[in-house]
Design an enzyme around this catalytic site. Structure first.
Site, PDB file in Angstrom:
ATOM      1  N   HIS A   1     -25.363 -15.627 -17.666  1.00  0.00           N
ATOM      2  CA  HIS A   1     -25.443 -17.082 -17.527  1.00  0.00           C
ATOM      3  C   HIS A   1     -24.176 -17.649 -16.897  1.00  0.00           C
ATOM      4  O   HIS A   1     -24.224 -18.376 -15.896  1.00  0.00           O
ATOM      5  CB  HIS A   1     -25.672 -17.703 -18.909  1.00  0.00           C
ATOM      6  CG  HIS A   1     -25.722 -19.196 -18.915  1.00  0.00           C
ATOM      7  ND1 HIS A   1     -26.900 -19.905 -18.982  1.00  0.00           N
ATOM      8  CD2 HIS A   1     -24.728 -20.132 -18.866  1.00  0.00           C
ATOM      9  CE1 HIS A   1     -26.629 -21.207 -18.960  1.00  0.00           C
ATOM     10  NE2 HIS A   1     -25.315 -21.365 -18.904  1.00  0.00           N
ATOM     11  N   GLU A   2     -23.032 -17.306 -17.478  1.00  0.00           N
ATOM     12  CA  GLU A   2     -21.776 -17.851 -16.954  1.00  0.00           C
ATOM     13  C   GLU A   2     -21.476 -17.326 -15.558  1.00  0.00           C
ATOM     14  O   GLU A   2     -20.899 -18.037 -14.732  1.00  0.00           O
ATOM     15  CB  GLU A   2     -20.623 -17.542 -17.912  1.00  0.00           C
ATOM     16  CG  GLU A   2     -20.763 -18.194 -19.285  1.00  0.00           C
ATOM     17  CD  GLU A   2     -20.973 -19.697 -19.230  1.00  0.00           C
ATOM     18  OE1 GLU A   2     -20.510 -20.340 -18.261  1.00  0.00           O
ATOM     19  OE2 GLU A   2     -21.606 -20.241 -20.151  1.00  0.00           O
TER      20      GLU A   2
ATOM     21  N   HIS B   1     -23.191 -19.497 -13.069  1.00  0.00           N
ATOM     22  CA  HIS B   1     -22.327 -20.645 -12.755  1.00  0.00           C
ATOM     23  C   HIS B   1     -21.221 -20.223 -11.791  1.00  0.00           C
ATOM     24  O   HIS B   1     -20.892 -20.948 -10.844  1.00  0.00           O
ATOM     25  CB  HIS B   1     -21.669 -21.183 -14.023  1.00  0.00           C
ATOM     26  CG  HIS B   1     -22.536 -22.055 -14.870  1.00  0.00           C
ATOM     27  ND1 HIS B   1     -23.239 -23.129 -14.373  1.00  0.00           N
ATOM     28  CD2 HIS B   1     -22.784 -22.033 -16.217  1.00  0.00           C
ATOM     29  CE1 HIS B   1     -23.888 -23.733 -15.362  1.00  0.00           C
ATOM     30  NE2 HIS B   1     -23.636 -23.083 -16.488  1.00  0.00           N
TER      31      HIS B   1
ATOM     32  N   HIS C   1     -22.324 -20.012  -8.306  1.00  0.00           N
ATOM     33  CA  HIS C   1     -22.545 -21.359  -7.777  1.00  0.00           C
ATOM     34  C   HIS C   1     -21.236 -21.909  -7.204  1.00  0.00           C
ATOM     35  O   HIS C   1     -21.244 -22.638  -6.197  1.00  0.00           O
ATOM     36  CB  HIS C   1     -23.072 -22.252  -8.896  1.00  0.00           C
ATOM     37  CG  HIS C   1     -23.754 -23.506  -8.429  1.00  0.00           C
ATOM     38  ND1 HIS C   1     -24.163 -24.483  -9.310  1.00  0.00           N
ATOM     39  CD2 HIS C   1     -24.093 -23.964  -7.196  1.00  0.00           C
ATOM     40  CE1 HIS C   1     -24.731 -25.476  -8.639  1.00  0.00           C
ATOM     41  NE2 HIS C   1     -24.695 -25.190  -7.351  1.00  0.00           N
TER      42      HIS C   1
END
Length: 684
Positions: free
Chosen positions: A470-471, A474, A477
Site C-alpha cells: 500500500h505505502e 503511494h 505515485h
C-alpha cells in the site's frame, strides 16, 4: 546558526541525490533555518504581490510556484524527523513552529494584493492562451486561495487566521499526546505469560523488552504490530483484556495527555472556519473539493456497505461464540477475544494460521516483491545505495527507468521504535517538478513493523505485507510523477482519489506469480507450498465483516462529528458512544481508531471528514484491477501504460473523475468493491 556555512539546512545540499547533510544536522539547526526560510518566502510573496506590472501567468502564478523553495526544503526534513525520529527537542520545536507555519500560511492566502492578481487572471483565464497544465494550475491556485479565505472581508480573515493558528497547535498537541501514551505503556511479561505465542511473536516481544531495559523478559507495547499479534495468539484472556484496554484508551487516560478537550476545541473551530467560508459544516467544506462533493454522497457509499458488513459480522460473531461454547468457555465473546478466536477459526476452517504463513513473508523479500511488481508494470528498477540518512534503520534505493535514466530516490524506514509515531505513511523530502530544472523526487515510506532480534530476519504478517505494498503504491505515485508545476506533483490530488494508487497496488501482492517467487521460508528458503498458497488466497474474504465494520464505523463517526448539529460543548466519549449506538455497532467490535487517538482526523486535518476516502478509492481500485483481470494478465502492458500515463505519473493534471475515465473508459460502480470484500449477494 543562520549562517549558511554553519547550518546544513541552509547550505547548498551537495550530498548524493541532493540530500541534506544528515550527519551534520542537529535539532538546534531547525529553528534558525525556519526563521531564515520564512523571511525569504515573505520577501518573495511581497515582491509578487506588489509587482506594478499587470498580472500575467508568468509573473504571478509561475512566480508563486517558484517561491518558498527554501521553506519547503527545511519543512520537509523537519517533519520527516518529527514523524519518524522525534524526541524532546524536536517535539518542543514542533510545538513552536506549527502555529508559526499556520500564521505564515494565513498571511500568504489572505494577502489581498496577491489574491486580486490571481482573481484577475482567473476571470480572464479563457483569453490567456494557456496550455492544459497551466489552465489546471490556475484553476487549482484560485480554488486554493478562495477556500483559504482570500475573498473574505478583513474581519473574517483575521478570525480565520487566528483559528488556523490555534488548530495547528492543537493538532501538534494531539499527535504528541498519543505518542506519549504509546511510549509510556508496556506490559512486561515472563516466559510463563507467553502461552499461545508463536516463536516469531516471542522473539519480537523479547526484542521490545530489551529495548526498554528489561533483558530476559518480554514486552507488549501499544504499537499495532505488537498489540494485534498478542491479541491474535495469546491464550491468556486476562492479559488480552489488559492489552486491548490500554490500546483502545490511548489519548483517553486523563491527565496531560488526554485528547478529549483537544478534540472538542478542534471540532468547534473547524465548524466556525467552515461557516466563515460560507459552508453549512466542516464536512460540507472539506468534501466540496473532492470526488464525492458532498457528505451525503460519501455517506451513501458507506451506508451501502454498512448493513451488509454488519450482517456478515453478526454471522462471524455467532461462529466465534459457537467455538467458545464448544471449548467449554462460559463467557460471551468480547472485543479482546475476537482476533484470538478468529485466528483459531481460520485454522479450523482452512487448516491455516498466521504462525504457519508468517515465516514466508520476510520483510526483505516483500520489498523485492514490491520492486519487481513496479518493474513489470512500469519498467522502473531499484538499486540499493549507501547514503547518510536521518536514522540507521532507514535505507535507500536509486530508482531508474527502463532506459537507465534516473527517476528518483526511494527511502524505506520500516521498523517501529519509541521515537516514531505509529502507523504507516508516505512522504517526501523533494517532489518532482520541471519548472526550475528537472527536479527528481526523494520519496519515503515509513512503517512500524516489529524489529526482530539481532541476526533474525524480520517477518511480516500478511496484513503487514499488504501495508508495505500500500505505502509503496503511494511511493510510486510520487516517484513516477511527470508534471511541470510543483502544486500538481505526485500525490497532490483529491483526498478521495489519493488512495487509488496505493490500494490498487495491494492487489499485486496476491498475484500468484509474485507470491510464488517471493514468499520464501525464512530458514529454509523454500517457496511457499502451492497448497499453502492456495489456502492463503482462499482466505482473502475471511473475517471481512469484522474488518469492514471496524473501518466503516470510523468513517461514519468522522462524518458525523464534522457535520451539522454538533453542540458547542462536545463530550467526545458520549458522542462516540451515542453515534455507535445509532449505527447499531456490534458490541464485540471496537472502531479501528477511536476518537481520542484518531490521528488521521486530529493530528492535523488531512483526513478530517475524509476518512471515507479509503472506501471511495477502494471502489476505484477494485474496478481498476478488474481492468487487468479482463485481459487475463495482471501485468498487461497496454493496461499498465494507461495506468502509468493517467494515474501514477499524472499528478493533478486532470479532474480525478476525468483521469479515471481516461484510464478505464468509465466510472466504476460499487459492485467490484462488494465482490472484493465478499459482501456481494453471492457471498451473503
Amino acid at each position: 546558526m543562520t549562517n549558511t556555512a554553519t547550518n546544513p539546512l541552509l547550505a547548498d545540499w551537495t550530498q548524493a541525490f541532493g540530500l541534506p547533510s544528515f550527519n551534520d544536522l542537529k535539532p538546534e539547526h531547525f529553528r534558525p533555518a525556519f526563521d531564515a526560510a520564512l523571511e525569504r518566502h515573505r520577501a518573495e510573496i511581497a515582491t509578487i504581490a506588489a509587482d506594478k506590472a499587470a498580472p500575467t501567468f508568468a509573473n504571478t502564478i509561475e512566480a508563486l510556484e517558484k517561491s518558498g523553495r527554501d521553506l519547503d526544503k527545511v519543512a520537509n526534513v523537519f517533519f520527516v524527523k518529527a514523524g519518524a525520529d522525534t524526541g524532546d527537542e524536536i517535539e518542543a520545536i514542533e510545538r513552536d513552529i506549527s502555529p508559526l507555519l499556520a500564521r505564515h500560511s494565513s498571511a500568504l492566502y489572505l494577502n489581498a494584493q496577491l489574491y486580486a492578481r490571481i482573481a484577475d487572471l482567473y476571470a480572464r483565464r479563457d483569453t490567456l492562451g494557456l496550455n492544459d497544465e497551466q489552465a489546471r494550475l490556475l484553476d487549482r491556485t484560485h480554488s486554493r486561495f478562495v477556500r483559504a479565505g482570500g475573498a473574505l472581508d478583513k474581519d473574517k480573515q483575521d478570525r480565520l487566521a487566528a483559528i488556523n493558528e490555534r488548530l495547528a497547535s492543537l493538532g501538534t498537541q494531539f499527535g504528541q499526546n498519543v505518542l506519549a501514551d504509546e511510549k509510556s505503556w508496556a506490559l512486561i511479561l515472563e516466559e510463563a505469560d507467553l502461552a499461545g505465542l508463536p516463536d516469531f511473536a516471542r522473539a519480537a516481544a523479547g526484542a521490545a523488552a530489551a529495548d526498554r531495559g528489561h533483558p530476559g523478559k518480554y514486552a507488549i507495547t501499544l504499537l499495532r504490530s505488537s498489540c494485534e499479534g498478542f491479541l491474535q495468539f495469546s491464550s491468556r484472556r486476562d492479559l488480552r483484556e489488559k492489552v486491548f484496554d490500554a490500546w483502545i484508551r490511548r489519548g483517553e487516560n486523563g491527565g496531560a495527555t488526554d485528547n478529549r478537550a483537544v478534540i472538542a476545541e478542534m471540532v468547534k473551530l473547524r465548524d466556525e472556519r467552515a461557516r466563515l467560508l460560507g459552508f453549512a459544516s466542516f464536512a460540507d467544506y472539506r468534501l466540496e473539493d473532492t470526488m464525492a462533493k458532498t457528505p451525503e454522497a460519501a455517506r451513501d457509499l458507506l451506508n451501502n456497505v454498512w448493513g451488509r458488513a454488519r450482517a456478515r459480522a453478526g454471522r462471524e460473531r455467532d461462529a466465534l461464540q459457537e467455538m467458545i461454547a464448544a471449548e467449554g468457555g462460559n463467557f460471551k465473546l468480547a472485543p479482546h477475544d475476537w482476533r484470538y478466536y478468529a485466528e483459531k477459526l481460520r485454522k479450523a476452517k482452512y487448516d491455516l494460521d498466521e504462525s504457519e504463513i508468517k515465516p514466508y513473508f520476510q520483510l526483505d523479500k516483500m520489498i523485492e516483491a514490491a520492486f519487481e511488481t513496479a518493474t513489470r508494470l512500469f519498467g522502473v528498477t531499484f538499486k540499493p545505495v549507501t547514503v547518510p540518512l536521518y536514522h540507521p534503520d532507514a535505507r535507500a534505493w536509486k530508482v531508474s527507468d527502463a532506459a537507465g535514466k534516473h527517476v528518483g530516490l526511494f527511502i524505506g524506514d520500516y521498523f517501529a521504535r519509541p521515537s516514531k509515531h505509529s502507523g504507516a505513511w508516505m512522504t517526501s523530502l523533494r517532489d518532482q517538478q520541471r519548472l526550475t530544472g528537472d527536479t527528481r523526487p526523494v520519496i519515503l515510506n515509513v512503517c512500524n513493523f516489529s524489529k526482530p532480534a539481532a541476526g533474525e530476519p524480520a517477518l511480516l504478517s500478511f496484513d503487514d505485507a499488504r501495508t508495505l505494498f500500500h505505502e509503496f503504491g503511494h511511493g510510486l505515485h510520487g516517484l513516477l510523477s511527470n508534471v511541470t508545476y510543483p502544486t500538481l506533483s505526485g500525490t497532490a490530488v483529491a483526498r478521495d482519489f489519493v488512495e487509488l494508487p496505493s490500494q490498487l497496488y495491494e492487489h499485486w501482492l496476491e498475484v500468484p506469480a509474485i507470491l510464488e517467487k517471493y514468499a520464501r521460508h525464512a530458514k529454509t528458503g523454500a517457496p511457499m507450498p502451492k497448497a499453502l498458497l492456495d489456502k492463503v488466497l482462499a482466505t482473502r474474504t475471511f473475517n471481512q465483516g469484522f474488518a469492514t465494520v471496524e473501518y466503516t464505523s470510523c468513517a461514519l463517526v468522522d462524518l458525523d462529528i464534522h457535520d451539522k448539529g454538533i453542540a458547542d460543548t462536545l463530550d467526545v466519549t458520549q458522542f462516540e458512544k451515542d453515534r455507535l449506538a445509532a449505527l447499531q455497532m456490534p458490541a464485540e467490535i471496537v472502531m479501528r481508531h477511536r476518537l481520542p487517538h484518531f490521528g488521521h482526523l486530529f493530528s492535523g486535518d488531512g483526513y478530517a471528514a475524509g476518512y471515507y476516502s479509503y472506501m471511495w478509492s477502494e471502489v476505484l481500485d477494485a474496478d481498476a484491477f478488474e481492468a487487468f483481470e479482463e485481459t487475463g494478465n495482471a501485468f498487461d502492458a497496454a493496461t499498465a501504460k494507461r495506468l502509468h500515463d493517467f494515474i501514477y505519473s499524472a499528478g493533478n493534471l486532470r479532474d480525478p473523475a476525468e483521469a479515471y475515465k481516461a484510464f478505464r473508459g468509465k466510472l466504476p460502480s460499487v459492485d467490484a468493491l462488494l465482490k472484493k470484500r465478499g459482501l456481494d449477494e453471492a457471498a451473503a
